[in-house]
Scaffold this motif. Sequence first.
Motif, mmCIF file in Angstrom:
data_model
loop_
_atom_site.group_PDB
_atom_site.id
_atom_site.type_symbol
_atom_site.label_atom_id
_atom_site.label_comp_id
_atom_site.label_asym_id
_atom_site.label_seq_id
_atom_site.Cartn_x
_atom_site.Cartn_y
_atom_site.Cartn_z
ATOM 1 N N LEU A 178 0.834 -1.209 0.000
ATOM 2 C CA LEU A 178 0.000 0.000 0.000
ATOM 3 C C LEU A 178 0.868 1.259 0.000
ATOM 4 O O LEU A 178 0.561 2.246 -0.694
ATOM 5 N N LEU A 179 1.945 1.229 0.787
ATOM 6 C CA LEU A 179 2.869 2.370 0.790
ATOM 7 C C LEU A 179 3.553 2.530 -0.563
ATOM 8 O O LEU A 179 3.755 3.653 -1.044
ATOM 9 N N ILE B 189 3.878 6.461 6.877
ATOM 10 C CA ILE B 189 5.108 5.817 7.355
ATOM 11 C C ILE B 189 5.137 5.780 8.878
ATOM 12 O O ILE B 189 5.494 4.759 9.480
ATOM 13 N N VAL B 190 4.747 6.889 9.504
ATOM 14 C CA VAL B 190 4.757 6.946 10.976
ATOM 15 C C VAL B 190 3.805 5.906 11.559
ATOM 16 O O VAL B 190 4.170 5.136 12.459
ATOM 17 N N VAL B 191 2.582 5.864 11.040
ATOM 18 C CA VAL B 191 1.575 4.936 11.576
ATOM 19 C C VAL B 191 2.011 3.490 11.357
ATOM 20 O O VAL B 191 1.962 2.666 12.290
ATOM 21 N N THR B 192 2.425 3.161 10.124
ATOM 22 C CA THR B 192 2.811 1.772 9.847
ATOM 23 C C THR B 192 4.061 1.371 10.625
ATOM 24 O O THR B 192 4.196 0.221 11.043
ATOM 25 N N THR B 193 4.950 2.329 10.851
ATOM 26 C CA THR B 193 6.164 2.020 11.614
ATOM 27 C C THR B 193 5.832 1.741 13.073
ATOM 28 O O THR B 193 6.345 0.785 13.674
ATOM 29 N N ILE B 194 4.980 2.574 13.642
ATOM 30 C CA ILE B 194 4.588 2.361 15.042
ATOM 31 C C ILE B 194 3.842 1.039 15.200
ATOM 32 O O ILE B 194 4.077 0.277 16.152
ATOM 33 N N VAL B 195 2.947 0.752 14.246
ATOM 34 C CA VAL B 195 2.236 -0.531 14.280
ATOM 35 C C VAL B 195 3.233 -1.686 14.177
ATOM 36 O O VAL B 195 3.125 -2.696 14.899
ATOM 37 N N SER B 196 4.217 -1.538 13.285
ATOM 38 C CA SER B 196 5.233 -2.582 13.118
ATOM 39 C C SER B 196 6.025 -2.781 14.403
ATOM 40 O O SER B 196 6.331 -3.918 14.787
ATOM 41 N N ILE C 267 11.423 0.889 1.061
ATOM 42 C CA ILE C 267 10.110 1.159 0.463
ATOM 43 C C ILE C 267 10.168 2.428 -0.385
ATOM 44 O O ILE C 267 9.663 2.467 -1.512
ATOM 45 N N GLY C 268 10.800 3.470 0.164
ATOM 46 C CA GLY C 268 10.860 4.752 -0.540
ATOM 47 C C GLY C 268 11.621 4.668 -1.850
ATOM 48 O O GLY C 268 11.150 5.159 -2.879
ATOM 49 N N ILE C 269 12.796 4.041 -1.834
ATOM 50 C CA ILE C 269 13.609 3.941 -3.052
ATOM 51 C C ILE C 269 12.912 3.074 -4.101
ATOM 52 O O ILE C 269 12.902 3.400 -5.292
#
Length: 418
Positions: free
Chosen positions: A20-21, A303-310, A342-344
């Motif tokens: 999704l990202l 990114i912040v939300v998915t990172t915290i969830v991860s 993910i970004g690259i």
Amino acid sequence: MLRIRNAVGALNSRWVISILLLIQFTYGLSTITGSVNIFYNLSYLSNQSILDLKSTFLVVPDKITGGLLKDKFNQEQVKNIYTELGNNPDVVSYGTYYEDTVLLDPSKDSLDSKMFVELTKTNLGFDEPSISAIVLDENYYQLLELKLKSGQGLMEQDFNKNRNENVHVLVGSYFKKYYKIGDVINSQYTINGFLPDKYIVNNNTSNTYQKLDKSMLIPMSKEIYNDYNSMFTRLHLGTILKLREGANLEDLTEIIRLPGNDVSLSLKSFGEEIKQNVKENAYIEIPQLILGISFIIFSVIGIVVTTIVSIMIRKREFGIKLALGESKIGILAQIIIENSIIGITGVVLSLGHFLWKYSALLRFSSEFNYASALDYKLNGTILFFVFLVLLVIIVISSCIVYLFIRKLDPKSLIGGME
């Protein structure tokens, strides 16, 4: 290498969120790439003209319908107009030009295969390479005030030759890879200087202009300069004036008008035309700019939300690492690597999407090499700004995530079990 391997494994474990990202990055960065192109082109138009924007004026017709009625007038009338312009105190200098195309002859020159491909305009159905040229008279050449090395440039005798004689020419910086000073193109055009990477007017009635990097400036032959048909056409479509500040435009407009001419001629400020062009395209691009800013904001949030969830899903893993001496900065570095992958990947996919979406426009821009708002490209400058946007997203999201990570402690993460 271990961190990268761990990052790939972590992304694989949350592949749905990662995809999704990636989709968000693909379409978001593709939109930003288009916007960066537009604003880069607008900056180029504002700053890279070989003609002074403030003092340059173009003679433009109000309409061209069914051709120009040359038979109603004579050469003496046209010459008188230029004589009056030359004597007018408001006119610093003036000149005329016309656009031409030089077809390269492989039988006369051994052409590099890469140059052969890059200079072949398939959009026009050409099978042979060609160079876009501006043929200019001596007055116009002097008006340009090119700063070339001593001995280089167009010479006075070049403007007194016939059309098929060997003459000096100036070519764009692109040709430095294939030619040097003194080399001859088509057994006729001797290179005697290289042009700056700027643009020049190639059509007084258009808001697109010719970039000089792949172009050629050719001195106008004496028979063309003195030919009435060419002179009459250049008056209407290829006359450039450099005027003093505060020049009386009404008086000058009266000078350039032929009595009884069905086509009215007027003066257009080159600088005002560029300014208006830039303004209109900047306004048109505002919705895309809003989309681009929205993408950056939602990308940071995503990114912040998915990172915290991860982190919460993998809290036991991180808790053990912290208990074994891993620093919170180390945990952040692990997260940054995951998000950077993910970004690259998103950048690569977005550039692929951009190349697919604008393939026809990119090919047209490459072949015709026009300076305009829609001169789409993927050069080093464009790629730099795209990666800069990615860097901003990663940095901002990482800073926010770190505020969360710094509050973590091993005991709460592993539930007090170890």
